[in-house]
Design a protein around this motif. Sequence first.
Motif, PDB file in Angstrom:
ATOM      1  N   LEU A  67      54.798  17.004 -29.320  1.00  0.00           N
ATOM      2  CA  LEU A  67      54.079  16.054 -28.437  1.00  0.00           C
ATOM      3  C   LEU A  67      54.096  15.472 -29.808  1.00  0.00           C
ATOM      4  O   LEU A  67      54.007  15.526 -30.540  1.00  0.00           O
ATOM      5  CB  LEU A  67      52.604  16.391 -28.430  1.00  0.00           C
ATOM      6  N   PRO A  68      53.577  14.232 -29.117  1.00  0.00           N
ATOM      7  CA  PRO A  68      53.474  13.373 -30.398  1.00  0.00           C
ATOM      8  C   PRO A  68      52.105  12.620 -31.142  1.00  0.00           C
ATOM      9  O   PRO A  68      51.101  14.001 -29.793  1.00  0.00           O
ATOM     10  CB  PRO A  68      53.487  11.578 -29.672  1.00  0.00           C
ATOM     11  N   GLU A  69      51.728  12.321 -32.379  1.00  0.00           N
ATOM     12  CA  GLU A  69      50.311  12.996 -33.048  1.00  0.00           C
ATOM     13  C   GLU A  69      50.205  12.628 -31.828  1.00  0.00           C
ATOM     14  O   GLU A  69      48.645  13.585 -31.488  1.00  0.00           O
ATOM     15  CB  GLU A  69      50.525  12.318 -33.662  1.00  0.00           C
ATOM     16  N   ASP A  70      49.628  11.756 -31.162  1.00  0.00           N
ATOM     17  CA  ASP A  70      48.411  11.091 -29.778  1.00  0.00           C
ATOM     18  C   ASP A  70      48.420  11.614 -28.987  1.00  0.00           C
ATOM     19  O   ASP A  70      47.059  12.216 -28.401  1.00  0.00           O
ATOM     20  CB  ASP A  70      48.381   9.446 -29.658  1.00  0.00           C
ATOM     21  N   LEU A  99      46.148  18.509 -32.213  1.00  0.00           N
ATOM     22  CA  LEU A  99      45.779  18.504 -34.097  1.00  0.00           C
ATOM     23  C   LEU A  99      46.322  17.042 -34.679  1.00  0.00           C
ATOM     24  O   LEU A  99      48.055  16.871 -33.829  1.00  0.00           O
ATOM     25  CB  LEU A  99      46.952  19.653 -35.178  1.00  0.00           C
ATOM     26  N   THR A 100      46.003  16.142 -35.332  1.00  0.00           N
ATOM     27  CA  THR A 100      46.814  15.047 -36.289  1.00  0.00           C
ATOM     28  C   THR A 100      48.140  15.606 -37.626  1.00  0.00           C
ATOM     29  O   THR A 100      47.801  16.952 -37.858  1.00  0.00           O
ATOM     30  CB  THR A 100      46.238  14.320 -37.288  1.00  0.00           C
ATOM     31  N   ASP A 101      48.286  15.240 -37.367  1.00  0.00           N
ATOM     32  CA  ASP A 101      49.626  15.640 -38.538  1.00  0.00           C
ATOM     33  C   ASP A 101      49.293  16.099 -39.687  1.00  0.00           C
ATOM     34  O   ASP A 101      49.569  17.106 -40.167  1.00  0.00           O
ATOM     35  CB  ASP A 101      50.627  14.738 -39.407  1.00  0.00           C
ATOM     36  N   ILE A 102      47.898  15.124 -40.034  1.00  0.00           N
ATOM     37  CA  ILE A 102      47.492  15.865 -41.196  1.00  0.00           C
ATOM     38  C   ILE A 102      46.365  18.163 -41.517  1.00  0.00           C
ATOM     39  O   ILE A 102      47.050  18.460 -41.794  1.00  0.00           O
ATOM     40  CB  ILE A 102      46.455  14.989 -42.007  1.00  0.00           C
ATOM     41  N   GLU A 103      46.090  17.791 -39.921  1.00  0.00           N
ATOM     42  CA  GLU A 103      45.293  18.625 -39.224  1.00  0.00           C
ATOM     43  C   GLU A 103      46.121  19.970 -39.630  1.00  0.00           C
ATOM     44  O   GLU A 103      46.108  21.275 -39.860  1.00  0.00           O
ATOM     45  CB  GLU A 103      44.290  18.774 -38.542  1.00  0.00           C
ATOM     46  N   LEU A 158      46.354  23.285 -41.128  1.00  0.00           N
ATOM     47  CA  LEU A 158      46.288  24.447 -40.607  1.00  0.00           C
ATOM     48  C   LEU A 158      47.437  25.505 -41.195  1.00  0.00           C
ATOM     49  O   LEU A 158      46.955  26.073 -41.517  1.00  0.00           O
ATOM     50  CB  LEU A 158      45.968  24.448 -38.908  1.00  0.00           C
ATOM     51  N   ILE A 159      48.461  25.436 -41.436  1.00  0.00           N
ATOM     52  CA  ILE A 159      49.725  25.766 -41.600  1.00  0.00           C
ATOM     53  C   ILE A 159      49.337  26.290 -42.833  1.00  0.00           C
ATOM     54  O   ILE A 159      50.152  27.690 -43.691  1.00  0.00           O
ATOM     55  CB  ILE A 159      50.874  25.602 -41.662  1.00  0.00           C
ATOM     56  N   ALA A 160      49.320  25.733 -44.290  1.00  0.00           N
ATOM     57  CA  ALA A 160      48.446  25.547 -45.377  1.00  0.00           C
ATOM     58  C   ALA A 160      47.102  27.336 -45.154  1.00  0.00           C
ATOM     59  O   ALA A 160      47.915  28.096 -46.274  1.00  0.00           O
ATOM     60  CB  ALA A 160      48.198  24.773 -45.861  1.00  0.00           C
ATOM     61  N   ILE A 161      46.702  27.138 -44.997  1.00  0.00           N
ATOM     62  CA  ILE A 161      45.769  28.098 -44.541  1.00  0.00           C
ATOM     63  C   ILE A 161      46.320  29.054 -44.031  1.00  0.00           C
ATOM     64  O   ILE A 161      45.834  30.657 -44.543  1.00  0.00           O
ATOM     65  CB  ILE A 161      44.771  28.082 -43.620  1.00  0.00           C
ATOM     66  N   LEU A 162      46.900  29.220 -43.186  1.00  0.00           N
ATOM     67  CA  LEU A 162      47.685  30.251 -41.737  1.00  0.00           C
ATOM     68  C   LEU A 162      48.283  31.442 -43.111  1.00  0.00           C
ATOM     69  O   LEU A 162      48.313  33.029 -43.365  1.00  0.00           O
ATOM     70  CB  LEU A 162      48.209  30.314 -40.901  1.00  0.00           C
ATOM     71  N   GLU A 215      38.487  27.835 -33.961  1.00  0.00           N
ATOM     72  CA  GLU A 215      38.246  26.387 -34.455  1.00  0.00           C
ATOM     73  C   GLU A 215      39.217  25.787 -33.580  1.00  0.00           C
ATOM     74  O   GLU A 215      39.382  24.725 -32.839  1.00  0.00           O
ATOM     75  CB  GLU A 215      37.958  25.485 -35.903  1.00  0.00           C
ATOM     76  N   VAL A 216      40.099  26.050 -34.440  1.00  0.00           N
ATOM     77  CA  VAL A 216      41.520  25.095 -34.194  1.00  0.00           C
ATOM     78  C   VAL A 216      41.653  25.643 -32.184  1.00  0.00           C
ATOM     79  O   VAL A 216      42.032  24.846 -30.729  1.00  0.00           O
ATOM     80  CB  VAL A 216      42.564  25.299 -34.603  1.00  0.00           C
ATOM     81  N   ALA A 217      41.874  26.535 -31.941  1.00  0.00           N
ATOM     82  CA  ALA A 217      41.133  27.213 -30.732  1.00  0.00           C
ATOM     83  C   ALA A 217      41.030  26.261 -29.683  1.00  0.00           C
ATOM     84  O   ALA A 217      41.349  26.105 -28.528  1.00  0.00           O
ATOM     85  CB  ALA A 217      41.592  28.845 -30.882  1.00  0.00           C
ATOM     86  N   ARG A 218      39.465  26.620 -29.976  1.00  0.00           N
ATOM     87  CA  ARG A 218      38.435  25.464 -28.714  1.00  0.00           C
ATOM     88  C   ARG A 218      38.851  23.894 -28.839  1.00  0.00           C
ATOM     89  O   ARG A 218      39.028  23.802 -28.024  1.00  0.00           O
ATOM     90  CB  ARG A 218      37.250  25.494 -29.966  1.00  0.00           C
ATOM     91  N   ARG A 219      39.467  23.428 -30.306  1.00  0.00           N
ATOM     92  CA  ARG A 219      40.723  21.931 -29.672  1.00  0.00           C
ATOM     93  C   ARG A 219      40.836  22.039 -29.004  1.00  0.00           C
ATOM     94  O   ARG A 219      41.605  21.446 -28.560  1.00  0.00           O
ATOM     95  CB  ARG A 219      40.495  21.558 -31.402  1.00  0.00           C
TER      96      ARG A 219
END
Length: 232
Positions: free
Chosen positions: A154-157, A161-165, A169-173, A199-203
């Motif tokens: 998917l495109p960022e918009d 998640l944004t590309d930064i988010e 997220l990947i870094a945390i996982l 939080e990400v699941a809700r988003r």
Amino acid sequence: MLDGIERSLSRLKAANLHDKHMPMAYIPEAVSVFMDFDINGVLPNLGINPSVANKLKNIDAKLRAPVMIAALGRTRSYLRRLESEHGSDGSSPEHEANQDHLIQDVADAHPPQPIQVWTEQWVYVKRGSRAKEIIVDVSELLDEAVLLAKTTNLPEDQAALTDIERAQLIAILETAIAVLKAPMVEPGLLKKAARVANEVARRTAKKKAEEALGTGLEHVAKRILELIVSLM
């Protein structure tokens, strides 16, 4: 090889399996490709974590349908790249997916903010314990979540998640995966990872995008909390 992956991918997408666990026997052409990759020592080149990769080559294993689709999509891109760079003979130097490089570039440019964690205690995990069994399950779920987070088209918009988010997220996982490999675990850090997952699941649910990732993260959070209880 590419034809086998394409047929398997089409079959999975046409079946509308949502989050169902499916046997790898449902896509035997793909299993054959992954077995060939393994025999030739190139399976790691796909950039898929071992716990998922080991199931891809096992006809008796099961995976969630979205994870299968993500893995096959990644494999299709890899094979197409081989064809364009080296013809169709299957020989190639080792390299990672371009998407992985982009994610790492974003993480380097915008590293996650320091995470405040209230350290509780480091708990030794005994071999054969219930906690050890849950850790295996949580680690596999985390591997699946990382794969899904890395392979969105998917495109960022339009993405959840944004590309930064996404990079953060990947870094945390991946940090959580590394921590769970240690002989001792720290519940405070695990609680933080579970909160981020929720939080990400809700988003994803709110945006109605990347819902397979959201569902996977819900599973992650639930099992992490079960792990914490087992450590008490």
